[in-house]
Design a protein around this motif. Structure first.
Motif, short mmCIF file in Angstrom:
data_model
loop_
_atom_site.label_atom_id
_atom_site.label_comp_id
_atom_site.label_asym_id
_atom_site.label_seq_id
_atom_site.Cartn_x
_atom_site.Cartn_y
_atom_site.Cartn_z
N GLY A 61 0.19 -14.18 -9.08
CA GLY A 61 -0.06 -12.75 -8.72
C GLY A 61 -1.70 -12.63 -8.56
O GLY A 61 -1.88 -11.31 -7.57
N ASN A 62 -2.28 -13.01 -9.22
CA ASN A 62 -3.80 -12.95 -9.04
C ASN A 62 -4.18 -13.59 -7.79
O ASN A 62 -5.14 -13.06 -7.37
CB ASN A 62 -4.63 -13.66 -10.25
N THR A 63 -3.60 -14.30 -7.19
CA THR A 63 -3.80 -14.86 -5.66
C THR A 63 -3.40 -13.95 -4.93
O THR A 63 -3.94 -13.61 -3.61
CB THR A 63 -3.38 -16.24 -5.63
N LEU A 64 -1.89 -13.67 -4.93
CA LEU A 64 -1.39 -12.67 -3.80
C LEU A 64 -2.11 -11.39 -3.72
O LEU A 64 -2.49 -10.88 -2.46
CB LEU A 64 0.21 -12.39 -4.28
N ALA A 65 -2.58 -10.65 -4.77
CA ALA A 65 -3.32 -9.49 -4.77
C ALA A 65 -4.53 -9.30 -3.69
O ALA A 65 -4.54 -8.58 -2.85
CB ALA A 65 -3.64 -8.90 -6.12
N PRO A 66 -5.51 -10.39 -4.08
CA PRO A 66 -6.54 -10.29 -3.02
C PRO A 66 -6.20 -10.60 -1.73
O PRO A 66 -6.71 -10.08 -0.60
CB PRO A 66 -7.53 -11.12 -3.76
N VAL A 67 -4.96 -11.76 -1.53
CA VAL A 67 -4.81 -12.02 -0.16
C VAL A 67 -4.06 -10.76 0.66
O VAL A 67 -4.32 -10.62 1.88
CB VAL A 67 -3.86 -13.23 -0.27
N CYS A 68 -3.07 -10.25 -0.24
CA CYS A 68 -2.88 -8.93 0.48
C CYS A 68 -3.99 -7.76 0.82
O CYS A 68 -3.87 -6.89 1.98
CB CYS A 68 -1.64 -8.21 -0.50
N ALA A 69 -4.96 -7.67 -0.06
CA ALA A 69 -5.80 -6.57 0.27
C ALA A 69 -6.68 -7.17 1.43
O ALA A 69 -7.04 -6.30 2.41
CB ALA A 69 -6.76 -6.79 -1.00
N TYR A 70 -6.89 -8.45 1.80
CA TYR A 70 -7.51 -9.11 2.67
C TYR A 70 -6.79 -8.71 4.05
O TYR A 70 -7.36 -8.39 5.39
CB TYR A 70 -7.91 -10.43 2.80
N LEU A 71 -5.29 -9.02 4.05
CA LEU A 71 -4.78 -8.89 5.27
C LEU A 71 -4.60 -7.27 5.61
O LEU A 71 -4.38 -6.97 6.89
CB LEU A 71 -3.26 -9.39 4.96
N LEU A 72 -4.48 -6.47 4.61
CA LEU A 72 -4.29 -4.99 4.98
C LEU A 72 -5.66 -4.42 5.66
O LEU A 72 -5.85 -3.63 6.50
CB LEU A 72 -4.22 -4.24 3.59
N LEU A 73 -6.73 -5.23 5.15
CA LEU A 73 -7.95 -4.69 5.52
C LEU A 73 -8.38 -5.14 6.97
O LEU A 73 -8.77 -4.51 7.85
CB LEU A 73 -9.21 -5.24 4.66
N ARG A 74 -7.89 -5.94 7.30
CA ARG A 74 -7.89 -6.68 8.69
C ARG A 74 -7.12 -5.92 9.51
O ARG A 74 -7.26 -6.00 10.58
CB ARG A 74 -7.66 -8.20 8.56
N ARG A 75 -6.05 -5.59 9.10
CA ARG A 75 -4.86 -4.98 9.87
C ARG A 75 -5.40 -3.64 10.35
O ARG A 75 -5.24 -3.14 11.55
CB ARG A 75 -3.64 -4.77 8.88
#
Length: 342
Positions: free
Chosen positions: A97-111
């Motif tokens: 969970g703690n890894t997926l959250a910032p990874v999803c944040a990164y992907l959304l920001l890049r999107r």
């Protein structure tokens, strides 16, 4: 053969750089996690932190180095859990969970085309909602769900712990990530008066926040004129450190149950604390992005006006348009041979 050796050397350098980046992220995550635990507060049967610094570290690292450093986040989470109470199999869910959250944040920001300079209002809004508030629902939901599933947390206490977990992770992004992104671009003002203003601002933020969070009066609003001052005059390089000072000092006061946080229940303290920290972060971040965007627009307009004035000046009547040809007969007076003596 030589080209193959060059390719292998380049691949080795890239692999070494990636490994060093992963280890650096893991070390920073673990170190800031230990610092964050100093600010933890008990919520029901769990220990949570109102400002989880490693989340901001993780999002900034991904924005700097890309997805290849995500193992560093997982490793840092594992080390943090192991350092608190020893790692159990159930901790795997928290690591995920703690890894997926910032990874999803990164992907959304890049999107959405996020720019690390945060020189547009849309970048500030993207970091708030797509980098902080929305993706941190993953870490809080997975982490709290694991605690309930393993019996470490009663189901009746799910929502208080979940809300505190989510707020702590989101505040880590809103407070720490902007500071890290702007850090490489921070320069001391060359103008001595502006440097003195910056130093005065930092001292004033520390003094006013300390007084407001330790006073029995409800005067926490006094920090906002200073945050506005920092955003308008120094944009993100000035407002980000001020927001961090406000957040840390208010968390310490809330942990000590001092000033406006005294004589309240833990739930009331957490609500007041996160309302203050969230409002401070939003004020500094969004106002800084707005001022920077307006300044850039003004500079572009000024440049266009200068270019247009130069073009108009060249096309004005009486100005030589063709260089030497336009002045050949003008000074001679009438016919082309009048100035020549036989």
């Amino acid at each position: 053969m030589l080209s193959d050796a060059v390719v292998r050397t380049e691949e080795w350098r890239r692999l070494t750089g990636t490994l060093l980046g992963i280890l650096a992220v893991a070390g920073a995550y673990y170190a800031t996690g230990r610092v964050g635990l100093l600010l933890r507060v008990p919520v029901e049967d769990a220990q949570v932190t109102p400002l989880w610094l490693p989340t901001g570290i993780a999002v900034a690292a991904l924005l700097w180095m890309g997805l290849r450093v995500w193992p560093g986040i997982a490793l840092g989470t594992y080390l943090s859990i192991a350092g608190i109470s020893g790692f159990q199999p159930s901790g795997i869910g928290i690591v995920v969970g703690n890894t997926l959250a910032p990874v999803c944040a990164y992907l959304l920001l890049r999107r959405v085309g996020f720019r690390s300079e945060m020189d547009r209002l849309r970048d500030g809004l993207a970091l708030v909602f797509l980098g902080g508030l929305l993706p941190m629902l993953i870490s809080s939901s997975v982490g709290t769900g694991v605690l309930v599933a393993t019996g470490d947390l009663p189901p009746s206490e799910f929502w208080p712990v979940w809300s505190a977990w989510w707020a702590g992770d989101a505040m880590g992004v809103l407070v720490v990530t902007p500071l890290l992104l702007v850090l490489p671009r921070v320069r001391m003002p060359q103008d001595p008066y502006r440097a003195a203003e910056a130093a005065t601002l930092m001292v004033a933020v520390g003094v006013v926040t300390l007084a407001a969070t330790r006073s029995s009066l409800s005067v926490l609003f006094l920090v906002f004129p200073l945050l506005i001052w920092s955003a308008v005059r120094f944009q993100l390089p000035g407002s980000a450190p001020c927001v961090l000072i406000v957040s840390v000092l208010s968390i310490v006061a809330a942990t000590d149950r001092a000033g406006p946080f005294a004589d309240h229940t833990l739930f009331e303290i957490m609500v007041n604390l996160q309302a203050l920290n969230g409002s401070a972060a939003l004020t500094g971040l969004l106002l800084s992005a707005l001022v920077t965007e307006q300044d850039n627009i003004r500079l572009r307009i000024e440049q266009v006006c200068e270019d247009l004035a130069e073009v108009v000046d060249r096309l004005a009547p009486g100005k030589p348009a063709d260089g030497p040809r336009g002045g050949a007969g003008d000074g001679a007076g009438g016919r082309p041979g009048d100035g020549v003596e036989g």
